[in-house]
Scaffold this motif. Sequence first.
Motif, PDB file in Angstrom:
ATOM      1  N   GLU A  93      -8.501 -16.666  44.460  1.00  0.00           N
ATOM      2  CA  GLU A  93      -8.230 -15.547  45.361  1.00  0.00           C
ATOM      3  C   GLU A  93      -7.124 -15.874  46.349  1.00  0.00           C
ATOM      4  OE1 GLU A  93      -7.958 -12.214  47.674  1.00  0.00           O
ATOM      5  OE2 GLU A  93      -8.676 -12.485  45.615  1.00  0.00           O
ATOM      6  N   GLY A  94      -7.055 -17.113  46.838  1.00  0.00           N
ATOM      7  CA  GLY A  94      -6.001 -17.467  47.784  1.00  0.00           C
ATOM      8  C   GLY A  94      -4.611 -17.265  47.202  1.00  0.00           C
ATOM      9  N   LEU A  95      -4.457 -17.577  45.923  1.00  0.00           N
ATOM     10  CA  LEU A  95      -3.165 -17.379  45.265  1.00  0.00           C
ATOM     11  C   LEU A  95      -2.908 -15.902  44.970  1.00  0.00           C
ATOM     12  CD1 LEU A  95      -3.165 -20.422  42.814  1.00  0.00           C
ATOM     13  CD2 LEU A  95      -1.985 -20.216  45.011  1.00  0.00           C
ATOM     14  N   ARG A  96      -3.963 -15.177  44.597  1.00  0.00           N
ATOM     15  CA  ARG A  96      -3.806 -13.731  44.380  1.00  0.00           C
ATOM     16  C   ARG A  96      -3.381 -13.045  45.675  1.00  0.00           C
ATOM     17  NH1 ARG A  96      -8.776 -14.269  41.490  1.00  0.00           N
ATOM     18  NH2 ARG A  96      -9.921 -13.336  43.224  1.00  0.00           N
ATOM     19  N   ALA A  97      -4.069 -13.371  46.761  1.00  0.00           N
ATOM     20  CA  ALA A  97      -3.776 -12.733  48.048  1.00  0.00           C
ATOM     21  C   ALA A  97      -2.367 -13.072  48.513  1.00  0.00           C
ATOM     22  CB  ALA A  97      -4.805 -13.170  49.095  1.00  0.00           C
ATOM     23  N   GLY A  98      -1.957 -14.326  48.343  1.00  0.00           N
ATOM     24  CA  GLY A  98      -0.621 -14.728  48.748  1.00  0.00           C
ATOM     25  C   GLY A  98       0.456 -13.986  47.979  1.00  0.00           C
ATOM     26  N   SER A  99       0.252 -13.840  46.677  1.00  0.00           N
ATOM     27  CA  SER A  99       1.215 -13.129  45.847  1.00  0.00           C
ATOM     28  C   SER A  99       1.313 -11.663  46.248  1.00  0.00           C
ATOM     29  CB  SER A  99       0.813 -13.256  44.370  1.00  0.00           C
ATOM     30  OG  SER A  99       1.659 -12.504  43.540  1.00  0.00           O
TER      31      SER A  99
END
Length: 228
Positions: A93-99
């Motif tokens: 989720e951290g990478l999804r949110a950042g993107s």
Amino acid sequence: MSIGLDSTLLVALQHADSQFPSGGFAFSQGLEASSQLSARLGPCNFDDFLETQLRHRWAAADRVALARAHRLAGDLAKLAELDFEVEASTFVEGLRAGSRRNGVALLTTHSRIGTTGAGAYRALIAEGKALGHLAVVQGLLWRQLGLDEPTAVAMGGYQAAASLATAAVRLGLVGAIQSQALLGKALTIIAEVSPAPIADDEPIRSFTPLAEIAVALHGASGQRLFSN
């Protein structure tokens, strides 16, 4: 003697420049977490981290999504489908949110400067019909600026490497001069992996398990410099 200059080169330089307001400064793609969790996950060497991210995440995930988005030529409905595909293929989720946050920030800037399609796609996101992942937004916007696919891919690779180099300096992992030397090495990697063929339905995939674990653990930690 006069020297001819292709204006599209200047456009590419403008939009690949780190000074272009895109919001990417807030993200480290797991570099901060990896460096802080080295006792649990193993040593974090920035040179190795950068190469791993380019070869095993950017080349097979972001590069693919960007190229596929570019080929959709502003078809917002199909871009939204690709957006959700990127969401489903990104495990942490951290990478999804950042993107998503990076993409929306870039889209907002382009909407304000009048790039064709930016406002309409931003409206789709506001309606919950699209997500605004960075690579999808890059493909959409850079196509609208008249940049061809190889140029757009090169810009995406450069920005991915440059943002990590900047993060490494801010984290104190490398100095400013060393970061430029490593960025030069990264450009060679980008040039190597970029020409690999991409089918119109190429799967979006990545394999950076240690960085992803670090991001997941990072999300439960306290004070930090970067969002991921």
